[in-house]
Design a protein around this motif. Structure first.
Motif, PDB file in Angstrom:
ATOM      1  N   GLU A  95     -34.342  -0.905   5.527  1.00 47.58           N
ATOM      2  CA  GLU A  95     -33.268  -0.800   6.586  1.00 47.58           C
ATOM      3  C   GLU A  95     -33.738  -1.370   7.634  1.00 47.58           C
ATOM      4  O   GLU A  95     -33.448  -1.428   9.364  1.00 47.58           O
ATOM      5  CB  GLU A  95     -31.940   0.765   6.393  1.00 47.58           C
ATOM      6  CG  GLU A  95     -31.548   0.800   5.179  1.00 47.58           C
ATOM      7  CD  GLU A  95     -30.537   2.063   5.429  1.00 47.58           C
ATOM      8  OE1 GLU A  95     -30.689   2.688   6.729  1.00 47.58           O
ATOM      9  OE2 GLU A  95     -30.026   2.469   4.863  1.00 47.58           O
ATOM     10  N   GLY A  96     -35.365  -1.419   8.042  1.00 44.98           N
ATOM     11  CA  GLY A  96     -35.338  -1.467   9.455  1.00 44.98           C
ATOM     12  C   GLY A  96     -35.396  -0.252  10.303  1.00 44.98           C
ATOM     13  O   GLY A  96     -35.375  -0.142  11.755  1.00 44.98           O
ATOM     14  N   ARG A  97     -35.652   1.620   9.886  1.00 41.81           N
ATOM     15  CA  ARG A  97     -34.782   1.966  10.568  1.00 41.81           C
ATOM     16  C   ARG A  97     -35.191   3.148  10.565  1.00 41.81           C
ATOM     17  O   ARG A  97     -36.214   3.835   9.690  1.00 41.81           O
ATOM     18  CB  ARG A  97     -32.882   2.331  10.255  1.00 41.81           C
ATOM     19  CG  ARG A  97     -32.232   1.358  10.290  1.00 41.81           C
ATOM     20  CD  ARG A  97     -31.311   1.568   9.724  1.00 41.81           C
ATOM     21  NE  ARG A  97     -30.269   2.994  10.247  1.00 41.81           N
ATOM     22  CZ  ARG A  97     -29.575   3.416  10.573  1.00 41.81           C
ATOM     23  NH1 ARG A  97     -28.556   2.806  11.101  1.00 41.81           N
ATOM     24  NH2 ARG A  97     -28.715   4.715  11.534  1.00 41.81           N
ATOM     25  N   ASP A  98     -35.401   4.483  11.961  1.00 39.92           N
ATOM     26  CA  ASP A  98     -36.057   5.099  11.822  1.00 39.92           C
ATOM     27  C   ASP A  98     -35.122   6.594  10.850  1.00 39.92           C
ATOM     28  O   ASP A  98     -34.953   7.761  11.536  1.00 39.92           O
ATOM     29  CB  ASP A  98     -36.585   5.822  12.748  1.00 39.92           C
ATOM     30  CG  ASP A  98     -35.748   5.776  14.128  1.00 39.92           C
ATOM     31  OD1 ASP A  98     -34.976   5.438  14.601  1.00 39.92           O
ATOM     32  OD2 ASP A  98     -36.774   5.510  15.891  1.00 39.92           O
TER      33      ASP A  98
ATOM     34  N   LYS B  34     -34.476  12.634  12.437  1.00 38.01           N
ATOM     35  CA  LYS B  34     -34.714  11.216  12.733  1.00 38.01           C
ATOM     36  C   LYS B  34     -36.125  11.374  13.498  1.00 38.01           C
ATOM     37  O   LYS B  34     -36.770  12.562  13.744  1.00 38.01           O
ATOM     38  CB  LYS B  34     -33.926  11.394  14.194  1.00 38.01           C
ATOM     39  CG  LYS B  34     -34.043   9.717  14.870  1.00 38.01           C
ATOM     40  CD  LYS B  34     -33.494   9.140  15.481  1.00 38.01           C
ATOM     41  CE  LYS B  34     -33.815   7.414  16.591  1.00 38.01           C
ATOM     42  NZ  LYS B  34     -32.865   6.879  16.975  1.00 38.01           N
ATOM     43  N   ILE B  35     -36.775  10.475  12.983  1.00 35.35           N
ATOM     44  CA  ILE B  35     -38.644  10.608  13.328  1.00 35.35           C
ATOM     45  C   ILE B  35     -38.324   9.725  14.182  1.00 35.35           C
ATOM     46  O   ILE B  35     -38.016   8.614  13.716  1.00 35.35           O
ATOM     47  CB  ILE B  35     -38.951  10.340  11.833  1.00 35.35           C
ATOM     48  CG1 ILE B  35     -39.066  11.025  11.312  1.00 35.35           C
ATOM     49  CG2 ILE B  35     -41.042  10.278  12.661  1.00 35.35           C
ATOM     50  CD1 ILE B  35     -39.292  11.775   9.668  1.00 35.35           C
ATOM     51  N   THR B  36     -39.243   9.825  15.620  1.00 35.09           N
ATOM     52  CA  THR B  36     -39.881   8.643  16.791  1.00 35.09           C
ATOM     53  C   THR B  36     -41.021   8.003  16.497  1.00 35.09           C
ATOM     54  O   THR B  36     -41.962   9.358  16.447  1.00 35.09           O
ATOM     55  CB  THR B  36     -38.814   8.942  17.720  1.00 35.09           C
ATOM     56  OG1 THR B  36     -37.600   9.225  17.769  1.00 35.09           O
ATOM     57  CG2 THR B  36     -38.938   7.861  19.100  1.00 35.09           C
TER      58      THR B  36
ATOM     59  N   ASP C  97     -33.324  18.972  15.376  1.00 39.04           N
ATOM     60  CA  ASP C  97     -34.211  17.904  14.251  1.00 39.04           C
ATOM     61  C   ASP C  97     -35.084  16.583  14.519  1.00 39.04           C
ATOM     62  O   ASP C  97     -34.456  15.633  13.719  1.00 39.04           O
ATOM     63  CB  ASP C  97     -32.989  17.703  13.164  1.00 39.04           C
ATOM     64  CG  ASP C  97     -32.004  16.874  13.954  1.00 39.04           C
ATOM     65  OD1 ASP C  97     -31.541  16.624  14.598  1.00 39.04           O
ATOM     66  OD2 ASP C  97     -30.813  16.885  12.646  1.00 39.04           O
ATOM     67  N   LEU C  98     -34.909  16.780  15.804  1.00 36.79           N
ATOM     68  CA  LEU C  98     -35.392  14.788  15.922  1.00 36.79           C
ATOM     69  C   LEU C  98     -37.407  15.505  16.118  1.00 36.79           C
ATOM     70  O   LEU C  98     -37.639  16.188  16.999  1.00 36.79           O
ATOM     71  CB  LEU C  98     -34.906  14.639  16.729  1.00 36.79           C
ATOM     72  CG  LEU C  98     -36.425  13.579  18.086  1.00 36.79           C
ATOM     73  CD1 LEU C  98     -36.282  12.076  16.889  1.00 36.79           C
ATOM     74  CD2 LEU C  98     -36.066  12.959  19.039  1.00 36.79           C
ATOM     75  N   LEU C  99     -38.411  14.653  15.401  1.00 36.64           N
ATOM     76  CA  LEU C  99     -39.828  14.936  15.809  1.00 36.64           C
ATOM     77  C   LEU C  99     -39.949  13.510  16.138  1.00 36.64           C
ATOM     78  O   LEU C  99     -40.082  13.023  15.462  1.00 36.64           O
ATOM     79  CB  LEU C  99     -40.263  14.825  14.160  1.00 36.64           C
ATOM     80  CG  LEU C  99     -41.636  15.264  13.927  1.00 36.64           C
ATOM     81  CD1 LEU C  99     -41.964  16.218  14.992  1.00 36.64           C
ATOM     82  CD2 LEU C  99     -41.826  15.070  12.638  1.00 36.64           C
ATOM     83  N   ILE C 100     -41.021  13.492  17.070  1.00 37.85           N
ATOM     84  CA  ILE C 100     -41.909  12.634  17.927  1.00 37.85           C
ATOM     85  C   ILE C 100     -43.105  12.305  17.809  1.00 37.85           C
ATOM     86  O   ILE C 100     -44.172  14.070  17.439  1.00 37.85           O
ATOM     87  CB  ILE C 100     -41.838  13.079  19.603  1.00 37.85           C
ATOM     88  CG1 ILE C 100     -40.343  12.511  19.837  1.00 37.85           C
ATOM     89  CG2 ILE C 100     -42.546  11.555  19.378  1.00 37.85           C
ATOM     90  CD1 ILE C 100     -39.884  13.652  21.190  1.00 37.85           C
ATOM     91  N   LEU C 101     -43.563  11.637  16.739  1.00 34.79           N
ATOM     92  CA  LEU C 101     -44.872  11.062  16.359  1.00 34.79           C
ATOM     93  C   LEU C 101     -45.582  10.307  16.900  1.00 34.79           C
ATOM     94  O   LEU C 101     -45.337   9.367  17.350  1.00 34.79           O
ATOM     95  CB  LEU C 101     -44.966  10.934  14.766  1.00 34.79           C
ATOM     96  CG  LEU C 101     -43.822  11.589  13.955  1.00 34.79           C
ATOM     97  CD1 LEU C 101     -44.424  11.674  12.628  1.00 34.79           C
ATOM     98  CD2 LEU C 101     -45.641  13.439  13.431  1.00 34.79           C
TER      99      LEU C 101
END
Length: 174
Positions: free
Chosen positions: A88-91, A105-107, A120-124
């Motif tokens: 889907e080209g999504r995160d 979600k992973i950003t 519940d958002l992980l920033i990498l």
């Protein structure tokens, strides 16, 4: 396997972020397909992916500072991210059939923090994540370097020819 990890590393060097991330997210698929022959077939892709991730990557995403057994990102979350990006080209992983386990979600960022969690958002940090995958692949390779079956399977992986070659006897491609 080196050609794949080098492609990720070169993509990072040239700031080709989407190529680096896409290839990094496919590496657990490739390694899992080779190392878990009992789980071959498309219906077992998720199982292979999670098994490989949990063995070679999970240690990066566990945190004793947040309590016993706290996990930033599970193998299921990473597989859901792989599916979201590749299909889907999504995160956003909330709609994935692969089912998230910890995250929604992973950003990714190319600056700043790595493994920062907000609810519940992980920033990498993209570079760090991709290099962790490369290190996982290298560790995996060390575990299987003496396996003839694994070495034969690696020889069958895609090779992009950048110079003259002979695909079969009597044929030469320039």
């Amino acid at each position: 396997m080196e050609r794949f990890t080098q492609a990720i590393e070169k993509s990072i060097e040239s700031e080709n972020w989407y190529a680096a991330l896409t290839l990094a997210l496919t590496m657990p698929d490739i390694c899992g397909q080779i190392s878990y022959p009992d789980l071959r077939g498309s219906s077992n892709s998720k199982k292979r992916y999670i098994k490989w991730f949990d063995r070679y990557m999970l240690h990066h995403y566990e945190s004793p500072f947040h309590g016993e057994g706290f996990i930033f990102m599970s193998g299921g979350d990473c597989y859901a991210l792989r599916c979201a990006l590749l299909h889907e080209g999504r995160d956003d992983i909330t709609s994935q059939k692969a089912r998230r386990e910890v995250l929604s979600k992973i950003t990714f960022s190319t600056t700043g923090s790595h493994r920062a969690m907000i609810e519940d958002l992980l920033i990498l940090n993209l570079q760090e994540f991709c290099l962790e995958i490369c290190q996982g692949v290298k560790s995996w390779y060390e575990d299987y370097k003496d396996s003839p079956d694994v070495q034969d399977a690696i020889k069958e992986l895609l090779t992009i020819h950048t110079q003259e070659f002979s695909p079969s006897y009597g044929i030469f491609i320039k």
